[in-house]
Design an enzyme around this catalytic site. Sequence first.
Site, mmCIF file in Angstrom:
data_model
loop_
_atom_site.group_PDB
_atom_site.id
_atom_site.type_symbol
_atom_site.label_atom_id
_atom_site.label_comp_id
_atom_site.label_asym_id
_atom_site.label_seq_id
_atom_site.Cartn_x
_atom_site.Cartn_y
_atom_site.Cartn_z
ATOM 1 N N CYS A 2 45.458 40.074 32.012
ATOM 2 C CA CYS A 2 45.585 39.571 30.643
ATOM 3 C C CYS A 2 46.561 40.409 29.821
ATOM 4 O O CYS A 2 46.647 41.624 29.996
ATOM 5 C CB CYS A 2 44.233 39.617 29.942
ATOM 6 S SG CYS A 2 42.957 38.711 30.795
ATOM 7 N N ARG A 27 52.594 40.476 35.195
ATOM 8 C CA ARG A 27 51.284 41.064 35.496
ATOM 9 C C ARG A 27 50.315 40.042 36.063
ATOM 10 O O ARG A 27 49.266 40.418 36.580
ATOM 11 C CB ARG A 27 50.670 41.650 34.230
ATOM 12 C CG ARG A 27 51.398 42.886 33.802
ATOM 13 C CD ARG A 27 51.026 43.250 32.395
ATOM 14 N NE ARG A 27 51.720 44.459 32.049
ATOM 15 C CZ ARG A 27 51.129 45.639 31.893
ATOM 16 N NH1 ARG A 27 49.852 45.765 32.020
ATOM 17 N NH2 ARG A 27 51.832 46.695 31.602
ATOM 18 N N TRP A 75 44.021 36.044 32.529
ATOM 19 C CA TRP A 75 43.742 36.059 33.973
ATOM 20 C C TRP A 75 42.236 35.888 34.072
ATOM 21 O O TRP A 75 41.472 36.754 33.654
ATOM 22 C CB TRP A 75 44.203 37.382 34.576
ATOM 23 C CG TRP A 75 44.088 37.461 36.053
ATOM 24 C CD1 TRP A 75 44.957 36.948 36.976
ATOM 25 C CD2 TRP A 75 43.060 38.134 36.806
ATOM 26 N NE1 TRP A 75 44.534 37.249 38.243
ATOM 27 C CE2 TRP A 75 43.371 37.968 38.171
ATOM 28 C CE3 TRP A 75 41.911 38.850 36.466
ATOM 29 C CZ2 TRP A 75 42.579 38.487 39.185
ATOM 30 C CZ3 TRP A 75 41.125 39.362 37.471
ATOM 31 C CH2 TRP A 75 41.457 39.179 38.816
ATOM 32 N N ASN A 99 41.315 41.492 25.908
ATOM 33 C CA ASN A 99 41.468 41.917 27.312
ATOM 34 C C ASN A 99 40.259 42.760 27.675
ATOM 35 O O ASN A 99 39.770 43.524 26.841
ATOM 36 C CB ASN A 99 42.698 42.823 27.482
ATOM 37 C CG ASN A 99 43.993 42.049 27.430
ATOM 38 O OD1 ASN A 99 43.989 40.839 27.308
ATOM 39 N ND2 ASN A 99 45.098 42.770 27.521
ATOM 40 N N GLY A 100 39.832 42.677 28.932
ATOM 41 C CA GLY A 100 38.695 43.488 29.373
ATOM 42 C C GLY A 100 37.490 42.603 29.643
ATOM 43 O O GLY A 100 37.623 41.384 29.793
ATOM 44 N N GLU A 478 48.187 49.063 54.718
ATOM 45 C CA GLU A 478 49.118 48.589 53.696
ATOM 46 C C GLU A 478 49.906 47.369 54.197
ATOM 47 O O GLU A 478 50.123 46.409 53.455
ATOM 48 C CB GLU A 478 50.059 49.741 53.287
ATOM 49 C CG GLU A 478 51.156 49.400 52.306
ATOM 50 C CD GLU A 478 50.668 48.808 50.983
ATOM 51 O OE1 GLU A 478 49.468 48.860 50.693
ATOM 52 O OE2 GLU A 478 51.516 48.258 50.263
ATOM 53 N N LYS A 482 49.849 43.771 52.350
ATOM 54 C CA LYS A 482 51.056 43.064 51.900
ATOM 55 C C LYS A 482 51.045 41.635 52.430
ATOM 56 O O LYS A 482 51.311 40.691 51.711
ATOM 57 C CB LYS A 482 52.331 43.746 52.426
ATOM 58 C CG LYS A 482 52.839 44.952 51.759
ATOM 59 C CD LYS A 482 53.261 44.833 50.325
ATOM 60 C CE LYS A 482 52.120 44.857 49.385
ATOM 61 N NZ LYS A 482 51.547 46.043 48.938
ATOM 62 N N GLU A 485 48.318 39.420 50.752
ATOM 63 C CA GLU A 485 48.579 39.155 49.334
ATOM 64 C C GLU A 485 49.536 38.000 49.126
ATOM 65 O O GLU A 485 49.332 37.175 48.244
ATOM 66 C CB GLU A 485 49.219 40.389 48.670
ATOM 67 C CG GLU A 485 48.246 41.473 48.281
ATOM 68 C CD GLU A 485 48.930 42.576 47.497
ATOM 69 O OE1 GLU A 485 49.845 43.230 48.054
ATOM 70 O OE2 GLU A 485 48.569 42.806 46.339
ATOM 71 N N HIS A 501 35.891 49.369 69.672
ATOM 72 C CA HIS A 501 34.508 49.474 69.209
ATOM 73 C C HIS A 501 34.032 48.203 68.500
ATOM 74 O O HIS A 501 33.083 48.246 67.728
ATOM 75 C CB HIS A 501 34.360 50.695 68.291
ATOM 76 C CG HIS A 501 34.651 51.983 68.995
ATOM 77 N ND1 HIS A 501 33.840 52.481 69.994
ATOM 78 C CD2 HIS A 501 35.706 52.835 68.895
ATOM 79 C CE1 HIS A 501 34.359 53.607 70.457
ATOM 80 N NE2 HIS A 501 35.493 53.845 69.816
ATOM 81 N N LYS A 597 49.173 41.965 38.344
ATOM 82 C CA LYS A 597 49.914 43.204 38.609
ATOM 83 C C LYS A 597 49.150 44.411 38.086
ATOM 84 O O LYS A 597 49.178 45.472 38.687
ATOM 85 C CB LYS A 597 51.284 43.113 37.938
ATOM 86 C CG LYS A 597 52.185 44.297 38.191
ATOM 87 C CD LYS A 597 52.714 44.275 39.596
ATOM 88 C CE LYS A 597 53.471 45.521 39.967
ATOM 89 N NZ LYS A 597 53.468 45.756 41.418
#
Length: 602
Positions: A2, A27, A75, A99-100, A478, A482, A485, A501, A597
């Site tokens: 947001c 974002r 968001w 926001n929050g 990572e 990527k 996402e 295992h 973001k």
Amino acid sequence: MCGIVGYLGNKEKKEILLDGLQELEYRGYDSAGIAVIEGEKLNSFKAVGKLENLREKTKNFHTEHFGVSIGHTRWATHGKPTELNAHPHIGNYSYVVHNGIIENYQILKKALQAEGITFLSQTDTETIVHLFEKYHKELHDPFNAFKQTVQRLEGAYATLLITEADPETIYFAKNGSPMLIGFDGDEIYFASSDTPIIGKAKEVYYLEDGEYGFAKAGTVKLYNASGEKSFTKQALTKDKVLAQKEGYRFFMEKEIYEQSRIMGETIMGRVLDESIDFEELDKEFFKDIHALKICACGTSYHAALTASYLFERIAKIPCHVEIASEFRYKEPLLNKDTLFITISQSGETADTLEALKMAKRAGLRSLTVCNVDNSSIVRESDRAILTRAGIEKGVASTKAFATQTMVLWMLSLYVGQIKGMISKEVLQKEIAAMLHTPKALIVNDTLHEKIRRLSKRYLHGHGFFFIGRDLFYPLALEGALKLKEISYLHAEGYPAGEMKHGPIALADSGLFTVALMPKTLHYEKIKSNVEELSARDATILAISPEPFELADDFIQTAYDSHPMLEFFEMMIVTQLLALEISVRLGNDVDMPRNLAKSVTVE
Ligand code: AGP
């Protein structure tokens, strides 16, 4: 995540709000809205989806006189991304953006509903505006009504409220989510980060948690729990670091390509001929420090995990890494001889920020590795090392990860030096590799084309395993992050030795294994792990300087002299692979679905 913009003044408010929100667009958001009070006129507009939709809806709306205005990109957290759930939320005569997360909103909402108040949305935010109007009805005083409202809120918030009951004022409050106030003479701006107001405001004040107040007639009154508070403005940078695609198809692609150049900046003045130096640090800061604890989220967590190998191997200091959201609620035992390190690209990640506050309350010294100066985490930390990656627009982080990893590698040498744990020879060898890193990060066109071509074979299957050992295990994590996402394909990172295992049960030709096989770290060990998968018919994409005959696809890397050079070269391969798969699948590379973001909610 947001974004908030607010403006009080004579200028065209719609454009200030929309342009400001555009700056926050990268974002991530799923709807947007604005509200303006000019004289007696009150207007609000909302639209689902991209800001163009809101621009279209407001194309015939203009403001010409003094007024107050607030805007928001949302968001979704509570309730779907619909127009009703988009901000600003309206009461009977007031609007709010937030926001929050208001953690006690259900209790507040139930109490308000019991008093006959109707809610239009499913959001936690709407509670704020109804609570305000309830208190306003009781107290007949907008400021005290707002103050009472803020006192009832639990959780994280940055909020702006405008009301016909006081049409020339913007009320604000901040706790846990970022918010700043910009000043240019009598004009006053609000924003959740400085980019929307750079070039507009000349001075800025970054609000602290627990602060609230109002802006009216060119002045701001600020309060906290102790009452009215004076504050000092600081100059706001004039340079907007404009990120442009510069001919690349996507910001993410540009950011992958620029890693080589910016790495030069990350090491500049820090990697010296015979030592590592950070002007931000000194020996005293590490006095009596015997352990490190690193907290971070997502990609930054992967950089932290990489660093834990380096700190223990090079600096011989115990290093524990934790995902910030887990750390917060595990009732961790914290000792004052531990340096608390946070890593964050944005410097605004709520979980990381809260973990940092916990550590500070326990009396620990704190250091952050961050990309954004003046961000909440930088301001909250005792010391900060900036990664100098420049603005990163792609939601899927690339250059931030590379520069974080480099800073942490340098930091491991720095701490090793201070503790006298590192020989001259090792230091020289590491420094030589560091100075070579920008070269190892150059994207070679032939390699990119090869990855583009082979990506067509990896668009289906029942999942990807990225595997690696040692430093290459976090890189595997990572690489998998990527891919998932931006491709929306299932991918997992795994320590190669752990496959037997359990996960090896999944092995068949539909299981794609991306094997990171560096020459300089446990090559024979990882080779055996990959052979075990190959024997069970898994499809293998091997990345290694050493030819590997069992691979279905093979990408040969160039470096085989230092693990970190291999690391960075393989990192580029995994980033390009994710990018090209995503492009083939027709996804939005820079703004993948459901992601933000800057994750400013817990
Ligand atoms: C990275 O590609 C992600 N978008 C995400 O995991 C990110 O790294 C995480 O949210 C942490 O963000 P930060 O570095 O800004 O704290």
